[in-house]
Design a protein around this motif. Structure first.
Motif, short mmCIF file in Angstrom:
data_model
loop_
_atom_site.label_atom_id
_atom_site.label_comp_id
_atom_site.label_asym_id
_atom_site.label_seq_id
_atom_site.Cartn_x
_atom_site.Cartn_y
_atom_site.Cartn_z
N MET A 1 0.82 -1.18 0.00
CA MET A 1 0.00 0.00 0.00
C MET A 1 0.86 1.25 0.00
N ARG A 2 0.28 2.31 -0.49
CA ARG A 2 0.95 3.59 -0.59
C ARG A 2 1.04 4.24 0.80
N GLN A 3 2.18 4.84 1.08
CA GLN A 3 2.39 5.53 2.35
C GLN A 3 1.57 6.82 2.37
N ALA A 4 0.86 7.07 3.46
CA ALA A 4 0.03 8.26 3.59
C ALA A 4 0.90 9.50 3.75
N HIS A 5 0.48 10.60 3.14
CA HIS A 5 1.19 11.87 3.26
C HIS A 5 0.63 12.63 4.46
N HIS A 6 1.53 13.13 5.29
CA HIS A 6 1.16 13.96 6.42
C HIS A 6 1.92 15.27 6.31
N PRO A 7 1.23 16.42 6.33
CA PRO A 7 1.94 17.69 6.27
C PRO A 7 2.86 17.85 7.48
N GLU A 8 4.00 18.47 7.26
CA GLU A 8 4.88 18.83 8.37
C GLU A 8 4.14 19.84 9.25
N ARG A 61 -6.61 13.91 7.64
CA ARG A 61 -5.17 13.65 7.51
C ARG A 61 -4.52 14.67 6.59
N ASP A 62 -5.12 14.91 5.43
CA ASP A 62 -4.54 15.85 4.47
C ASP A 62 -4.45 17.28 5.02
N ALA A 63 -5.39 17.63 5.90
CA ALA A 63 -5.37 18.96 6.51
C ALA A 63 -4.35 19.05 7.64
N GLY A 64 -3.84 17.91 8.09
CA GLY A 64 -2.85 17.90 9.16
C GLY A 64 -3.43 17.69 10.54
N LEU A 65 -4.71 17.38 10.62
CA LEU A 65 -5.35 17.17 11.93
C LEU A 65 -5.04 15.81 12.53
N THR A 66 -4.84 14.82 11.69
CA THR A 66 -4.60 13.46 12.18
C THR A 66 -3.36 12.86 11.54
N ARG A 67 -2.88 11.81 12.17
CA ARG A 67 -1.79 11.01 11.62
C ARG A 67 -2.31 9.59 11.48
N THR A 68 -2.09 9.00 10.31
CA THR A 68 -2.54 7.65 10.03
C THR A 68 -1.34 6.72 9.96
N ARG A 69 -1.49 5.55 10.56
CA ARG A 69 -0.44 4.54 10.54
C ARG A 69 -1.05 3.24 10.07
N GLN A 70 -0.35 2.59 9.15
CA GLN A 70 -0.82 1.30 8.66
C GLN A 70 0.02 0.19 9.24
N GLU A 71 -0.64 -0.86 9.68
CA GLU A 71 0.02 -2.04 10.22
C GLU A 71 -0.63 -3.24 9.56
N GLY A 72 0.04 -3.81 8.59
CA GLY A 72 -0.56 -4.90 7.82
C GLY A 72 -1.74 -4.37 7.04
N THR A 73 -2.90 -4.98 7.24
CA THR A 73 -4.10 -4.52 6.54
C THR A 73 -4.93 -3.55 7.38
N ARG A 74 -4.47 -3.24 8.57
CA ARG A 74 -5.22 -2.36 9.45
C ARG A 74 -4.63 -0.95 9.43
#
Length: 118
Positions: A1-8, A61-74
């Motif tokens: 899967m593609r890595q999610a982009h998080h604004p600095e 996430r795109d607005a920078g409010l949250t951070r998403t982390r993927q672990e396997g399929t979750r």
């Protein structure tokens, strides 16, 4: 899967944050995540289709409010409280207090929880 982009942190824009918070479902998600706990996407309960919930989480996430982390399929999500406080001191506390007072986002919650957002 593609890595999610998080604004600095310094790239989080007020206009994007406010636009992301213009939807009651997204405000509800922020209310749920305001407890500081990382939540699995499957734990989140909202009166929308899974694809729509995914869209709302991506907007946050795109607005920078949250951070998403993927672990396997979750996927897991957490509110970026420290980054938001550093960038916009007091903003999230004010938004959360107003949302609580007006009941905005109360239809969003966590699976297994008796009440919606606190």
């Amino acid at each position: 899967m593609r890595q999610a982009h998080h604004p600095e942190p310094g790239d989080i824009a007020l206009t994007k944050v406010m636009a992301a918070l213009s939807d009651p479902i997204r405000v509800g998600l922020v209310r749920v995540l305001a407890d500081g706990r990382e939540r699995g996407w499957g734990e989140l309960r909202a009166p929308v289709a899974k694809s729509t919930l995914s869209h709302h989480l991506r907007v946050l996430r795109d607005a920078g409010l949250t951070r998403t982390r993927q672990e396997g399929t979750r996927c897991y999500v957490v509110l970026r409280q420290e980054d938001l406080q550093a960038r916009f001191p007091g903003l999230m506390q004010t938004v959360l207090a107003a949302a609580q007072a007006d009941g905005v986002g109360r239809q969003v919650g966590v699976t297994g929880a008796p009440d919606a957002a606190q």
